[in-house]
Design a protein around this motif. Structure first.
Motif, PDB file in Angstrom:
ATOM      1  N   ALA A  31       0.833  -1.208   0.000  1.00 49.09           N
ATOM      2  CA  ALA A  31       0.000   0.000   0.000  1.00 49.09           C
ATOM      3  C   ALA A  31       0.864   1.253   0.000  1.00 49.09           C
ATOM      4  N   GLU A  32       1.936   1.257   0.795  1.00 48.75           N
ATOM      5  CA  GLU A  32       2.842   2.415   0.812  1.00 48.75           C
ATOM      6  C   GLU A  32       3.549   2.571  -0.532  1.00 48.75           C
ATOM      7  N   ALA A  33       3.908   1.458  -1.162  1.00 46.15           N
ATOM      8  CA  ALA A  33       4.555   1.540  -2.473  1.00 46.15           C
ATOM      9  C   ALA A  33       3.619   2.159  -3.504  1.00 46.15           C
TER      10      ALA A  33
ATOM     11  N   ALA B 155       6.330   0.754 -12.213  1.00 43.76           N
ATOM     12  CA  ALA B 155       5.033   0.832 -12.888  1.00 43.76           C
ATOM     13  C   ALA B 155       4.626  -0.532 -13.440  1.00 43.76           C
ATOM     14  N   LEU B 156       5.589  -1.252 -14.024  1.00 48.53           N
ATOM     15  CA  LEU B 156       5.273  -2.569 -14.579  1.00 48.53           C
ATOM     16  C   LEU B 156       4.911  -3.557 -13.476  1.00 48.53           C
ATOM     17  N   ARG B 157       5.659  -3.537 -12.387  1.00 51.59           N
ATOM     18  CA  ARG B 157       5.376  -4.475 -11.296  1.00 51.59           C
ATOM     19  C   ARG B 157       4.024  -4.175 -10.654  1.00 51.59           C
ATOM     20  N   LEU B 158       3.739  -2.886 -10.456  1.00 49.61           N
ATOM     21  CA  LEU B 158       2.452  -2.535  -9.854  1.00 49.61           C
ATOM     22  C   LEU B 158       1.307  -2.854 -10.801  1.00 49.61           C
ATOM     23  N   GLY B 159       1.561  -2.771 -12.088  1.00 51.25           N
ATOM     24  CA  GLY B 159       0.540  -3.160 -13.051  1.00 51.25           C
ATOM     25  C   GLY B 159       0.164  -4.626 -12.912  1.00 51.25           C
TER      26      GLY B 159
ATOM     27  N   TRP C  69      -0.977   1.440 -15.109  1.00 54.25           N
ATOM     28  CA  TRP C  69       0.447   1.400 -14.793  1.00 54.25           C
ATOM     29  C   TRP C  69       1.276   0.941 -15.985  1.00 54.25           C
ATOM     30  N   ARG C  70       0.754  -0.009 -16.719  1.00 52.70           N
ATOM     31  CA  ARG C  70       1.481  -0.458 -17.908  1.00 52.70           C
ATOM     32  C   ARG C  70       1.604   0.672 -18.925  1.00 52.70           C
ATOM     33  N   LYS C  71       0.543   1.450 -19.081  1.00 46.24           N
ATOM     34  CA  LYS C  71       0.591   2.571 -20.026  1.00 46.24           C
ATOM     35  C   LYS C  71       1.603   3.624 -19.585  1.00 46.24           C
ATOM     36  N   ILE C  72       1.711   3.846 -18.275  1.00 43.69           N
ATOM     37  CA  ILE C  72       2.727   4.778 -17.768  1.00 43.69           C
ATOM     38  C   ILE C  72       4.117   4.306 -18.170  1.00 43.69           C
ATOM     39  N   ALA C  73       4.369   3.008 -17.989  1.00 42.33           N
ATOM     40  CA  ALA C  73       5.677   2.462 -18.356  1.00 42.33           C
ATOM     41  C   ALA C  73       5.919   2.565 -19.857  1.00 42.33           C
TER      42      ALA C  73
ATOM     43  N   ALA D 200       5.153 -11.408  -9.918  1.00 43.46           N
ATOM     44  CA  ALA D 200       4.627 -10.744  -8.727  1.00 43.46           C
ATOM     45  C   ALA D 200       4.211 -11.847  -7.776  1.00 43.46           C
ATOM     46  N   ILE D 201       4.626 -11.747  -6.526  1.00 42.46           N
ATOM     47  CA  ILE D 201       4.357 -12.791  -5.537  1.00 42.46           C
ATOM     48  C   ILE D 201       3.525 -12.198  -4.411  1.00 42.46           C
TER      49      ILE D 201
END
Length: 736
Positions: A543-545, A596-600, A608-612, A678-679
């Protein structure tokens, strides 16, 4: 004490003199001024405004005879009032050549007098103000073709550079005949006053070049101008470049000096996973092996020095930086996953232990660096004579002493300037283990020496890197101590490095948070928190990330794609950097791309993917023309070109030792190299709550009351498994 007035300067106002006296008094009777200009009572003869700062680097110069100002409007207003140019000096506390220039020039009364009479002198800690450093480093590179520290820049009162360089010897004819600093000060002052049009034209041209360098290329690469994303073939071409330049005997590149960052080990490991290329694996493992065997690595205390001055990794520049050690922990831990080599796991552990033992604040955050010099000599703290070693190891007997001398290449005449830098010509883990007591004795003896100066300021960005390192090492090596340390540091940064309006700050020292955080502070810390979530399964870190990543977009995003180093909260400089270079540290751009990719993947939100993708578009030209300049961004490109795994580990609520019951599944994850993933994990109730944020855990439950693993791609999942062997088989198929 004296009134502190520097030679050639007007006396301080009574108010300023009192403020400086109070600042010095607060440092206590044990404070030792870093100057040889002392009165009969051993007190400093000179004091300047840097005494009011908290940066260890600025405080080093607080008692020079130079009348230093910190960067700020006061200095430039003074330059306008006096009609003088500004001399800007940028460095950092553990910079060896910064110390040399200080001793030769800034402690020289004649040079200081001239500087005080003809300039306004400004000091900047590059680690606190990376925005100022980046702008004027660009000016140095435009004029000289290279850069480095100490950085020396001549400015107008409008902050515009008109001449620049790095280190200068104090006077003509010294240091291989280079022009002396005092001569340059005189010539440039004369030109500034005699030919202001020439100075103005030089400044205008240099400012334009800096703006083009820092903004022009990136701005030209808008999504409309660059239709296609950079392709994964760029990674193949980059690996081919490194193969052509690789040092097959010593690892790294065929050059000296050698920096750990010159060979992108983590990129090589991803390439190996994708292609099975044995040559690339050899390049990565040989480089890691030789670095850890050389003098670059502290064989007694753990941790890596800054870089090697030779091609064999033997002769280090002895400073230690937090960021180097954080990044190398991750490289060694991932290499252990891929290769299974126990020595790589050992080096990762020793480096983490060094940071926790020697670089950690009592409240859990991490200090920035230690110096190369002690007792007036570079490396003095770390080197040994043979006689010293024989004396200290005598209690262990001649056999152990002989084995130590042989294993660590100790010679009667030394291997560097009459002393020995410990190194391991022939790696042998059994012999290393046998010499543990000998290393401990020598470490204790070394601890009795005068240690190098430690820069104990706490930087958000570098703490983010170390949080990542401890989280990754804790997860891969199954070491709870490292996870606990990462959590303490994360709590510290998230609570203490805050402004009154709750915005992240960059630096913390003497119980003060200072300077609005930059792109890399937000990006590195967010990355560390994502890693900490994957290692601990505590949802608050994810959540903080997400909160930090959203702040990154709000504060730093360029609508055309990518991110600026600074935000609207920062001072407006002559140029605004859009970082596009991965050096000793990754750029904030590259880490923000990966975040951005990981959060996507975690959130399932295509936003997020579009941001990346916009970020990659914005830097497409650099990536196509000079991919070696952004090798960390290539990690994000590799992630994007892959189909990342979505892995969930779920265990029942309310079952005693449920996490222990899930240990066989978690052990499989620890041992498997999966860079594109992502885990998530936790008991069923936590997974249900997490599903509001993490899309791929929705509906995931423990099968038949047993800990269960789900391996998915883009929402399409393999059959849930409760057996470690079955999970290992699924991951093996997915990795191909």
């Amino acid at each position: 004490m004296t009134d502190g007035t520097a030679p050639g300067s007007a006396p301080f106002s009574a108010e300023l003199a009192n403020t400086l006296s109070e600042a010095i008094a607060r440092r206590g009777p044990g404070h030792v001024a870093r100057t040889h200009h002392l009165d009969e009572q051993g007190r400093p003869r000179f004091t300047n405004r840097l005494a009011l700062e908290t940066s260890p680097y600025l405080l080093q110069h607080a008692h020079n005879p130079v009348n230093w100002f910190p960067w700020g409007e006061e200095a430039f207003a003074e330059a306008r009032r006096l009609g003088r140019p500004v001399f800007l000096s940028i460095g950092y506390s553990t910079c060896h050549w910064c110390h040399v220039m200080e001793a030769e020039s800034f402690e020289d009364e004649e040079i200081a007098r001239f500087l005080n009479q003809h300039y306004v002198a400004v000091k900047v800690d590059r680690e606190e103000r990376p925005d100022v450093d980046a702008v004027y480093m660009s000016a140095v590179q435009q004029l000289t073709g290279s850069g480095g520290w100490p950085m020396s820049v001549w400015l107008t009162a409008a902050r515009e550079p008109f001449f620049a360089g790095t280190y200068f010897p104090p006077r003509d004819g010294l240091r291989a005949g280079s022009r002396g600093f005092l001569s340059l000060l005189g010539a440039l002052s004369e030109t500034f006053h005699r030919d202001p049009d020439r100075v103005g034209k030089a400044a205008a041209a240099l400012v334009e070049a800096v703006r083009q360098d820092m903004q022009g290329t990136a701005a030209a690469n808008t999504p409309s101008a660059t239709k296609e994303l950079p392709a994964r073939q760029l990674i193949d071409a980059t690996i081919a470049h490194y193969k052509a330049s690789f040092d097959g005997e010593h690892g790294g590149l065929q050059r000296a000096p050698k920096f750990p960052s010159h060979v992108p080990v983590r990129l090589l490991l991803r390439y190996v996973r994708r292609t099975g290329d044995r040559e690339a694996l050899h390049m990565a493992t040989l480089t890691l092996e030789k670095m850890a065997a050389g003098g670059l690595y502290d064989q007694l205390g753990g941790g890596f020095h800054r870089y090697s001055t030779d091609a064999q990794w033997l002769l280090p520049h002895f400073e230690k930086m937090l960021y180097d050690n954080a990044l190398l922990v991750v490289a060694y831990a991932e290499a252990f996953q891929l290769s299974g080599r126990a020595d790589f796991a050992r080096v990762a552990r020793e480096t983490c232990d060094y940071v926790l033992r020697e670089m950690t604040d009592s409240d859990g955050a991490f200090y920035s660096a230690t110096d190369a010099d002690s007792e007036g000599e570079e490396g003095r703290f770390f080197v040994w004579t043979e006689d010293e070693i024989r004396h200290e190891l005598a209690p262990l007997g001649s056999k152990t002493t002989r084995l130590f001398l042989e294993h660590y290449d100790v010679r009667p005449g030394g291997n560097w300037e009459g002393s020995n830098i410990l190194n391991v010509p022939q790696a042998d883990e059994a012999r290393w283990a046998a010499l543990g007591e000998a290393r401990a004795l020598l470490y204790e003896a070394r601890a009795r020496r005068l240690p190098p100066l430690r820069d104990d300021k706490i930087l958000a960005a570098w703490n983010g890197l170390m949080i990542s390192a401890l989280a990754v090492a804790g997860r891969i090596l199954d070491e709870p101590r490292y996870l606990a340390a990462a959590k303490r540091a994360a709590d510290f940064v998230l609570t203490r490095l805050r402004s009154t309006d709750d915005e992240l700050q960059r630096s913390y020292k003497d119980a003060q948070a200072r300077q609005a955080a930059f792109l890399d502070d937000h990006a590195f810390l967010a990355a560390g928190l994502i890693d900490l979530y994957e290692a601990s399964f505590e949802a608050r870190w994810l959540a903080e990330a997400l909160t930090l990543a959203q702040a990154t977009e709000r504060l730093f995003a360029d609508p055309t794609g990518g991110w600026f180093m600074s935000s609207a909260r920062h001072e407006t400089l002559i140029a605004r950097e859009k970082p596009a270079y991965d050096g000793a540290e990754p750029s904030g751009t590259s880490v923000a791309l990966m975040n951005a990719l990981r959060l996507g993947v975690f959130t399932g939100d295509d936003h997020w993917r579009k941001i990346a993708e916009r970020g990659l578009h914005a830097h497409a030209q650099v990536l196509r023309e000079r991919p070696i300049a952004m090798t960390e961004a290539l990690l994000a490109l590799d992630f994007l070109a892959d189909t990342p795994l979505e892995i969930a580990i779920v265990w029942p609520d309310g079952v005693a030792d449920a996490a222990d019951a899930a240990a066989p599944l978690l052990t499989v994850l620890r041992r498997t190299y999966l860079p594109s993933r992502a885990i998530a994990g936790g008991p069923e109730s936590a997974i249900e709550a997490l599903a509001e944020t993490v899309a791929f855990v929705r509906g995931k439950v423990a099968q038949d009351g047993r800990p269960t693993a789900y391996v998915c791609r883009q929402g399409r999942c393999e059959l849930p498994v409760t057996d470690a062997a079955a999970l290992s088989a699924q991951l093996g198929r997915a990795a191909r």
